[in-house]
Design a protein around this motif. Structure first.
Motif, PDB file in Angstrom:
ATOM      1  N   ALA A 127       0.861  -1.186   0.000  1.00  0.00           N
ATOM      2  CA  ALA A 127       0.000   0.000   0.000  1.00  0.00           C
ATOM      3  C   ALA A 127       0.893   1.230   0.000  1.00  0.00           C
ATOM      4  CB  ALA A 127      -0.897   0.000   1.228  1.00  0.00           C
ATOM      5  N   ASN A 128       0.412   2.289  -0.609  1.00  0.00           N
ATOM      6  CA  ASN A 128       1.174   3.522  -0.602  1.00  0.00           C
ATOM      7  C   ASN A 128       1.036   4.159   0.771  1.00  0.00           C
ATOM      8  OD1 ASN A 128       2.312   6.005  -0.951  1.00  0.00           O
ATOM      9  ND2 ASN A 128       1.344   6.392  -2.917  1.00  0.00           N
ATOM     10  N   LEU A 129       2.110   4.123   1.516  1.00  0.00           N
ATOM     11  CA  LEU A 129       2.059   4.587   2.897  1.00  0.00           C
ATOM     12  C   LEU A 129       1.747   6.065   3.012  1.00  0.00           C
ATOM     13  CD1 LEU A 129       5.071   2.623   4.413  1.00  0.00           C
ATOM     14  CD2 LEU A 129       2.638   2.111   4.635  1.00  0.00           C
ATOM     15  N   SER A 130       2.019   6.843   1.979  1.00  0.00           N
ATOM     16  CA  SER A 130       1.776   8.273   2.085  1.00  0.00           C
ATOM     17  C   SER A 130       0.299   8.629   1.889  1.00  0.00           C
ATOM     18  CB  SER A 130       2.640   9.017   1.062  1.00  0.00           C
ATOM     19  OG  SER A 130       2.309   8.608  -0.242  1.00  0.00           O
ATOM     20  N   ASP A 131      -0.532   7.684   1.458  1.00  0.00           N
ATOM     21  CA  ASP A 131      -1.942   7.968   1.234  1.00  0.00           C
ATOM     22  C   ASP A 131      -2.718   8.173   2.533  1.00  0.00           C
ATOM     23  OD1 ASP A 131      -1.576   7.867  -1.453  1.00  0.00           O
ATOM     24  OD2 ASP A 131      -2.451   5.884  -1.722  1.00  0.00           O
ATOM     25  N   GLU A 132      -2.339   7.478   3.581  1.00  0.00           N
ATOM     26  CA  GLU A 132      -3.030   7.623   4.847  1.00  0.00           C
ATOM     27  C   GLU A 132      -2.041   7.402   5.978  1.00  0.00           C
ATOM     28  OE1 GLU A 132      -5.673   4.370   6.127  1.00  0.00           O
ATOM     29  OE2 GLU A 132      -5.073   3.338   4.306  1.00  0.00           O
ATOM     30  N   VAL A 133      -2.305   8.038   7.095  1.00  0.00           N
ATOM     31  CA  VAL A 133      -1.437   7.867   8.248  1.00  0.00           C
ATOM     32  C   VAL A 133      -1.681   6.483   8.829  1.00  0.00           C
ATOM     33  CG1 VAL A 133      -0.903   8.709  10.566  1.00  0.00           C
ATOM     34  CG2 VAL A 133      -1.408  10.333   8.737  1.00  0.00           C
ATOM     35  N   MET A 134      -0.598   5.797   9.104  1.00  0.00           N
ATOM     36  CA  MET A 134      -0.681   4.470   9.685  1.00  0.00           C
ATOM     37  C   MET A 134      -1.105   4.608  11.152  1.00  0.00           C
ATOM     38  SD  MET A 134       2.353   1.631   9.941  1.00  0.00           S
ATOM     39  CE  MET A 134       2.750   1.819   8.207  1.00  0.00           C
ATOM     40  N   ILE A 179      10.195  -4.331   8.988  1.00  0.00           N
ATOM     41  CA  ILE A 179      10.830  -3.042   9.299  1.00  0.00           C
ATOM     42  C   ILE A 179      10.018  -2.298  10.361  1.00  0.00           C
ATOM     43  CG2 ILE A 179      11.458  -0.770   8.385  1.00  0.00           C
ATOM     44  CD1 ILE A 179      11.919  -2.227   5.641  1.00  0.00           C
ATOM     45  N   ALA A 180       8.698  -2.288  10.202  1.00  0.00           N
ATOM     46  CA  ALA A 180       7.837  -1.613  11.183  1.00  0.00           C
ATOM     47  C   ALA A 180       8.032  -2.215  12.569  1.00  0.00           C
ATOM     48  CB  ALA A 180       6.374  -1.714  10.765  1.00  0.00           C
ATOM     49  N   LEU A 181       8.103  -3.535  12.638  1.00  0.00           N
ATOM     50  CA  LEU A 181       8.272  -4.202  13.930  1.00  0.00           C
ATOM     51  C   LEU A 181       9.631  -3.870  14.540  1.00  0.00           C
ATOM     52  CD1 LEU A 181       6.902  -6.044  15.935  1.00  0.00           C
ATOM     53  CD2 LEU A 181       7.796  -8.012  14.667  1.00  0.00           C
ATOM     54  N   GLU A 182      10.668  -3.802  13.717  1.00  0.00           N
ATOM     55  CA  GLU A 182      12.006  -3.456  14.210  1.00  0.00           C
ATOM     56  C   GLU A 182      12.032  -2.058  14.828  1.00  0.00           C
ATOM     57  OE1 GLU A 182      14.772  -3.785  10.950  1.00  0.00           O
ATOM     58  OE2 GLU A 182      14.175  -5.869  10.572  1.00  0.00           O
ATOM     59  N   ARG A 224       6.424   9.203  11.148  1.00  0.00           N
ATOM     60  CA  ARG A 224       7.805   8.747  11.356  1.00  0.00           C
ATOM     61  C   ARG A 224       7.999   7.285  10.969  1.00  0.00           C
ATOM     62  NH1 ARG A 224      12.710   9.074  12.228  1.00  0.00           N
ATOM     63  NH2 ARG A 224      13.889   8.080  13.860  1.00  0.00           N
ATOM     64  N   LEU A 225       7.127   6.401  11.392  1.00  0.00           N
ATOM     65  CA  LEU A 225       7.296   4.981  11.091  1.00  0.00           C
ATOM     66  C   LEU A 225       7.222   4.744   9.586  1.00  0.00           C
ATOM     67  CD1 LEU A 225       7.844   2.228  12.332  1.00  0.00           C
ATOM     68  CD2 LEU A 225       5.389   1.922  12.594  1.00  0.00           C
ATOM     69  N   GLU A 226       6.294   5.399   8.916  1.00  0.00           N
ATOM     70  CA  GLU A 226       6.188   5.263   7.458  1.00  0.00           C
ATOM     71  C   GLU A 226       7.470   5.746   6.784  1.00  0.00           C
ATOM     72  OE1 GLU A 226       1.840   6.452   8.496  1.00  0.00           O
ATOM     73  OE2 GLU A 226       3.791   6.549   9.455  1.00  0.00           O
ATOM     74  N   GLU A 227       8.026   6.840   7.279  1.00  0.00           N
ATOM     75  CA  GLU A 227       9.265   7.380   6.711  1.00  0.00           C
ATOM     76  C   GLU A 227      10.420   6.396   6.891  1.00  0.00           C
ATOM     77  OE1 GLU A 227       9.697  11.135   8.706  1.00  0.00           O
ATOM     78  OE2 GLU A 227       7.991  12.011   7.635  1.00  0.00           O
ATOM     79  N   ILE A 228      10.496   5.772   8.048  1.00  0.00           N
ATOM     80  CA  ILE A 228      11.548   4.783   8.310  1.00  0.00           C
ATOM     81  C   ILE A 228      11.405   3.606   7.349  1.00  0.00           C
ATOM     82  CG2 ILE A 228      12.378   3.072   9.976  1.00  0.00           C
ATOM     83  CD1 ILE A 228      11.623   5.155  12.181  1.00  0.00           C
TER      84      ILE A 228
END
Length: 100
Positions: free
Chosen positions: A2-9, A73-76, A87-91
């Motif tokens: 999914a495009n992470l920039s479309d919505e805040v996780m 990556i998100a879990l790390e 921030r998490l999406e950017e990482i």
């Protein structure tokens, strides 16, 4: 993914973290994950659907899920998660671009 920039996780911790951790052990059914993390099956199903929308897990069929590279990556970096930032999406995006 999914495009992470479309919505805040918007993660629900600790449930989402437990789901991702469980899937690091390998593919699994939502019902089995619910039993393992002691959460209601409906809750886990709802969260798995949302995590799939975020690109953190894949439904590979018949209710079996696996964690994606984005999910790993998100879990790390889960302790860097902040509901009010991207921030998490950017990482995730940075690490994925570094890998390619």
């Amino acid at each position: 993914m999914a495009n992470l920039s479309d919505e805040v996780m918007l993660l629900q911790l600790p449930t989402d973290q437990m789901i991702l951790t469980e899937l690091q052990q390998g593919r699994n059914l939502g019902a089995n994950i619910a039993d393992e993390i002691d959460r209601h099956k409906k809750t886990v199903t709802k969260r798995l659907n949302q995590l799939e929308d975020y690109g953190l897990v894949d439904n590979i069929g018949r209710g079996v899920y696996e964690i994606t590279r984005e999910g790993e990556i998100a879990l790390e970096h889960i302790d860097e998660y902040d509901r009010d930032t991207d921030r998490l999406e950017e990482i995730i995006e940075r690490e994925l671009s570094d890998e390619s």
